[in-house]
Design a protein around this motif. Structure first.
Motif, short mmCIF file in Angstrom:
data_model
loop_
_atom_site.label_atom_id
_atom_site.label_comp_id
_atom_site.label_asym_id
_atom_site.label_seq_id
_atom_site.Cartn_x
_atom_site.Cartn_y
_atom_site.Cartn_z
N GLU A 22 67.94 -8.02 -29.14
CA GLU A 22 66.53 -8.11 -29.54
C GLU A 22 66.31 -9.26 -30.52
O GLU A 22 65.34 -9.99 -30.44
N VAL A 23 67.23 -9.45 -31.45
CA VAL A 23 67.14 -10.54 -32.42
C VAL A 23 67.46 -11.88 -31.77
O VAL A 23 66.74 -12.86 -31.95
N TYR A 28 61.71 -16.65 -32.67
CA TYR A 28 61.08 -16.63 -33.99
C TYR A 28 62.03 -16.09 -35.05
O TYR A 28 61.78 -16.22 -36.24
N GLU A 29 63.14 -15.48 -34.62
CA GLU A 29 64.15 -14.94 -35.53
C GLU A 29 65.28 -15.93 -35.82
O GLU A 29 66.05 -15.74 -36.75
N PRO A 46 57.98 -18.26 -26.01
CA PRO A 46 57.67 -16.83 -25.91
C PRO A 46 58.32 -16.05 -27.05
O PRO A 46 59.24 -16.52 -27.71
N ARG A 47 57.83 -14.85 -27.27
CA ARG A 47 58.43 -13.97 -28.28
C ARG A 47 59.77 -13.42 -27.80
O ARG A 47 60.63 -13.07 -28.59
N ARG A 48 59.94 -13.31 -26.48
CA ARG A 48 61.21 -12.83 -25.92
C ARG A 48 61.65 -13.81 -24.85
O ARG A 48 60.92 -14.09 -23.91
N GLU A 144 71.08 -4.27 -41.49
CA GLU A 144 70.04 -3.86 -42.45
C GLU A 144 68.86 -3.25 -41.72
O GLU A 144 68.27 -2.26 -42.18
N ARG A 145 68.50 -3.81 -40.59
CA ARG A 145 67.36 -3.29 -39.81
C ARG A 145 67.68 -1.99 -39.10
O ARG A 145 66.81 -1.19 -38.85
N THR A 146 68.97 -1.82 -38.76
CA THR A 146 69.37 -0.61 -38.04
C THR A 146 69.48 0.56 -39.01
O THR A 146 69.28 1.70 -38.65
N GLY A 147 69.77 0.25 -40.28
CA GLY A 147 69.83 1.28 -41.30
C GLY A 147 71.16 1.88 -41.36
O GLY A 147 71.63 2.78 -41.81
#
Length: 147
Positions: A22-23, A28-29, A46-48, A144-147
């Motif tokens: 996903e990243v 944009y990442e 595109p975003r993806r 960090e995003r996954t927690g």
């Protein structure tokens, strides 16, 4: 892909492949995990990403410049690679493990229009260090995003 014209490094990220992908598939990442310090941000695209997608980036190595990229390898949640006009590739291969995802980033200059020029300019050695820093930043960002 000639073995003597690639630089690869690997890290295990404690997250499933789809979270890592996903990243990677969101241009944009890219500035958020780039370890070279050269990627400054997204210009268009595109975003993806998907096979054949084109995206432009703001870059800086000594001076600012813009670069156009095209996705040339793509398998959802497993593989993504892009190239720009020089035709060398940045490839990310993802493999699920028992505790996350093994991510291998490869700089492949065997596909370049002028591979010898890249070698003479020292890019393979510089890119090895950048790849290590990129993978560390990618690991931190995703975990960090996954927690």
């Amino acid at each position: 892909m000639a073995a003597d014209q690639v630089v690869s490094r690997t890290v295990v990220i404690n997250a499933p492949p789809e979270r890592v992908f996903e990243v990677l598939a969101n241009p944009y990442e890219h500035a958020n995990f780039d370890g070279s310090g050269s990627v400054r941000g997204q210009l268009h695209g595109p975003r993806r990403l998907e096979l054949g997608a084109k995206f432009g980036m703001r870059m800086r190595i000594l001076l600012p410049y813009r670069i156009e990229n095209e996705v040339v390898e793509f398998e959802p949640d497993r593989l993504i690679a892009w190239r720009h006009t020089g035709h060398h590739r940045w490839r990310y291969r993802l493999e699920p493990t028992g505790d996350g995802t093994r991510v291998t980033e490869t700089f492949d200059w065997g596909t370049a229009r002028s591979p010898k020029a890249l070698e003479l300019l020292g890019y393979p050695k510089r890119n090895a260090r950048s790849i290590e820093q990129t993978l560390a930043r990618l690991k931190k960002l995703v975990e960090e995003r996954t927690g």
